[in-house]
Design a protein around this motif. Structure first.
Motif, PDB file in Angstrom:
ATOM      1  N   VAL A  35       0.769  -1.187  -0.016  1.00  0.00           N
ATOM      2  CA  VAL A  35       0.037   0.043   0.099  1.00  0.00           C
ATOM      3  C   VAL A  35       0.857   1.399  -0.082  1.00  0.00           C
ATOM      4  N   LYS A  36       0.574   2.048  -0.906  1.00  0.00           N
ATOM      5  CA  LYS A  36       1.196   3.562  -0.965  1.00  0.00           C
ATOM      6  C   LYS A  36       2.881   3.350  -0.844  1.00  0.00           C
ATOM      7  N   GLY A  37       3.308   4.441  -0.686  1.00  0.00           N
ATOM      8  CA  GLY A  37       4.677   4.522  -0.391  1.00  0.00           C
ATOM      9  C   GLY A  37       5.629   4.787  -1.583  1.00  0.00           C
ATOM     10  N   GLN A  38       6.862   4.935  -1.500  1.00  0.00           N
ATOM     11  CA  GLN A  38       7.720   4.997  -2.738  1.00  0.00           C
ATOM     12  C   GLN A  38       7.852   3.654  -3.659  1.00  0.00           C
ATOM     13  N   LYS A  39       7.779   2.720  -2.848  1.00  0.00           N
ATOM     14  CA  LYS A  39       7.829   1.233  -3.578  1.00  0.00           C
ATOM     15  C   LYS A  39       6.870   0.858  -4.261  1.00  0.00           C
ATOM     16  N   ALA A  40       5.542   1.634  -3.965  1.00  0.00           N
ATOM     17  CA  ALA A  40       4.323   1.243  -4.598  1.00  0.00           C
ATOM     18  C   ALA A  40       4.411   1.992  -5.906  1.00  0.00           C
ATOM     19  N   ARG A  41       5.125   3.102  -6.045  1.00  0.00           N
ATOM     20  CA  ARG A  41       4.940   3.855  -7.249  1.00  0.00           C
ATOM     21  C   ARG A  41       6.096   3.512  -8.445  1.00  0.00           C
ATOM     22  N   SER A  42       5.870   4.078  -9.532  1.00  0.00           N
ATOM     23  CA  SER A  42       6.540   3.450 -10.634  1.00  0.00           C
ATOM     24  C   SER A  42       7.935   4.168 -10.681  1.00  0.00           C
ATOM     25  N   GLY A  43       9.036   3.732 -11.340  1.00  0.00           N
ATOM     26  CA  GLY A  43       9.951   4.551 -11.623  1.00  0.00           C
ATOM     27  C   GLY A  43      10.928   4.395 -10.124  1.00  0.00           C
ATOM     28  N   VAL A  44      10.955   3.396  -9.264  1.00  0.00           N
ATOM     29  CA  VAL A  44      11.477   3.343  -8.058  1.00  0.00           C
ATOM     30  C   VAL A  44      13.045   2.771  -8.423  1.00  0.00           C
ATOM     31  N   ALA A  45      14.063   3.469  -7.672  1.00  0.00           N
ATOM     32  CA  ALA A  45      15.333   2.939  -7.671  1.00  0.00           C
ATOM     33  C   ALA A  45      16.064   2.899  -6.365  1.00  0.00           C
ATOM     34  N   VAL A  46      15.947   2.223  -5.488  1.00  0.00           N
ATOM     35  CA  VAL A  46      16.435   2.679  -4.212  1.00  0.00           C
ATOM     36  C   VAL A  46      17.734   1.450  -3.663  1.00  0.00           C
ATOM     37  N   ASN A  47      18.394   0.993  -4.797  1.00  0.00           N
ATOM     38  CA  ASN A  47      19.471   0.004  -4.477  1.00  0.00           C
ATOM     39  C   ASN A  47      20.609   0.832  -3.587  1.00  0.00           C
ATOM     40  N   GLY A  48      21.076   0.310  -2.810  1.00  0.00           N
ATOM     41  CA  GLY A  48      22.035   0.965  -1.685  1.00  0.00           C
ATOM     42  C   GLY A  48      21.416   1.913  -0.788  1.00  0.00           C
ATOM     43  N   PHE A  49      20.074   2.093  -0.889  1.00  0.00           N
ATOM     44  CA  PHE A  49      19.682   2.996   0.139  1.00  0.00           C
ATOM     45  C   PHE A  49      19.206   2.151   1.251  1.00  0.00           C
ATOM     46  N   GLU A  50      19.615   2.840   2.410  1.00  0.00           N
ATOM     47  CA  GLU A  50      19.523   2.079   3.788  1.00  0.00           C
ATOM     48  C   GLU A  50      18.688   2.907   4.793  1.00  0.00           C
ATOM     49  N   GLY A  51      17.599   3.558   4.222  1.00  0.00           N
ATOM     50  CA  GLY A  51      16.671   4.254   5.071  1.00  0.00           C
ATOM     51  C   GLY A  51      17.016   5.282   5.631  1.00  0.00           C
ATOM     52  N   GLY A  52      18.107   6.011   5.162  1.00  0.00           N
ATOM     53  CA  GLY A  52      18.570   7.260   5.749  1.00  0.00           C
ATOM     54  C   GLY A  52      19.914   6.956   6.553  1.00  0.00           C
ATOM     55  N   GLN A  53      19.896   5.906   7.059  1.00  0.00           N
ATOM     56  CA  GLN A  53      21.410   5.648   7.761  1.00  0.00           C
ATOM     57  C   GLN A  53      22.621   5.727   6.674  1.00  0.00           C
ATOM     58  N   MET A  54      23.703   5.945   7.186  1.00  0.00           N
ATOM     59  CA  MET A  54      24.776   6.170   6.463  1.00  0.00           C
ATOM     60  C   MET A  54      25.138   4.813   5.311  1.00  0.00           C
ATOM     61  N   PRO A  55      25.169   4.728   4.242  1.00  0.00           N
ATOM     62  CA  PRO A  55      25.183   3.548   3.603  1.00  0.00           C
ATOM     63  C   PRO A  55      26.490   2.772   3.861  1.00  0.00           C
ATOM     64  N   ILE A  56      26.567   1.758   3.610  1.00  0.00           N
ATOM     65  CA  ILE A  56      27.977   0.844   3.669  1.00  0.00           C
ATOM     66  C   ILE A  56      29.067   1.381   2.924  1.00  0.00           C
ATOM     67  N   TYR A  57      28.681   1.890   1.823  1.00  0.00           N
ATOM     68  CA  TYR A  57      29.770   2.259   0.656  1.00  0.00           C
ATOM     69  C   TYR A  57      30.208   3.580   1.347  1.00  0.00           C
ATOM     70  N   ARG A  58      29.526   4.320   2.159  1.00  0.00           N
ATOM     71  CA  ARG A  58      30.129   5.501   2.606  1.00  0.00           C
ATOM     72  C   ARG A  58      30.686   5.411   4.043  1.00  0.00           C
ATOM     73  N   ARG A  59      30.348   4.257   4.804  1.00  0.00           N
ATOM     74  CA  ARG A  59      30.795   3.891   6.021  1.00  0.00           C
ATOM     75  C   ARG A  59      32.400   3.329   5.893  1.00  0.00           C
ATOM     76  N   LEU A  60      32.690   2.587   4.829  1.00  0.00           N
ATOM     77  CA  LEU A  60      33.851   1.982   4.822  1.00  0.00           C
ATOM     78  C   LEU A  60      34.977   3.024   4.255  1.00  0.00           C
ATOM     79  N   PRO A  61      36.266   3.042   4.715  1.00  0.00           N
ATOM     80  CA  PRO A  61      37.262   3.892   4.019  1.00  0.00           C
ATOM     81  C   PRO A  61      37.626   3.776   2.587  1.00  0.00           C
ATOM     82  N   LYS A  62      38.152   4.666   2.069  1.00  0.00           N
ATOM     83  CA  LYS A  62      38.401   4.550   0.500  1.00  0.00           C
ATOM     84  C   LYS A  62      39.930   3.878   0.478  1.00  0.00           C
ATOM     85  N   ARG A  63      39.891   3.181  -0.453  1.00  0.00           N
ATOM     86  CA  ARG A  63      41.282   2.543  -0.341  1.00  0.00           C
ATOM     87  C   ARG A  63      42.018   2.348  -1.751  1.00  0.00           C
TER      88      ARG A  63
END
Length: 159
Positions: A35-63
């Motif tokens: 029911v409703k919400g972003q994922k009920a709509r068309s054109g959704v791309a939320v890969n790597g989105f962690e619900g506002g938490q800092m994503p894993i690719y930004r928590r890990l150091p660059k190397r």
């Protein structure tokens, strides 16, 4: 067996689910999207989105880094050269260089030169003129009575 009797094995294909075609289908109304919400709509791309938490690719150091000046060689094994000679695509009497390997279809593009690797065996006596070769490849080439000339790639002064 007749042509009109040919069919797939039982259960090998499934009918596709037609969503949004009435409540009796079990996939009507919201079409399995909840029911409703972003994922009920068309054109959704939320890969790597962690619900506002800092994503894993930004928590890990660059190397590490990518050296943009590094030479990229087309790598060819000794065995692949021997296969091309056996098939008659390469002339064993002529010098085997980057242009000859490209003409024979052994390599797709020249890049910064050709590097010979030791995988496989060489039985024919040939002469190579390439940008580089591994130590074990040079040993195999010389063991077969062949010669190899390594070209020095002109490096620009890094000043």
């Amino acid at each position: 067996m007749k042509l009109n009797e040919i069919k797939d094995n039982e259960g090998s294909t499934k009918d596709r689910i037609r969503v949004g075609r009435g409540i009796g289908s079990g996939k009507g109304k919201t079409g399995g999207r909840g029911v409703k919400g972003q994922k009920a709509r068309s054109g959704v791309a939320v890969n790597g989105f962690e619900g506002g938490q800092m994503p894993i690719y930004r928590r890990l150091p660059k190397r590490g880094f990518t050296n943009i000046f590094a030479s990229e060689y087309a790598e060819v094994s000794v065995g692949r050269v021997q296969t091309a000679i056996d098939a008659g695509k390469l002339d064993a009497n002529a010098t085997i260089d980057a242009a000859a390997l490209k003409a024979a279809g052994v390599i797709r593009r020249l890049k910064d030169g050709v590097r010979i690797l030791a995988d496989g065996e060489l039985t024919t006596k040939v002469s190579f003129e390439v940008a580089g070769a591994s130590k074990s490849a040079v040993e195999k080439i010389e063991k077969a009575g062949s010669s190899i000339k390594l070209l020095v790639v002109a490096a620009e002064a890094a000043e």
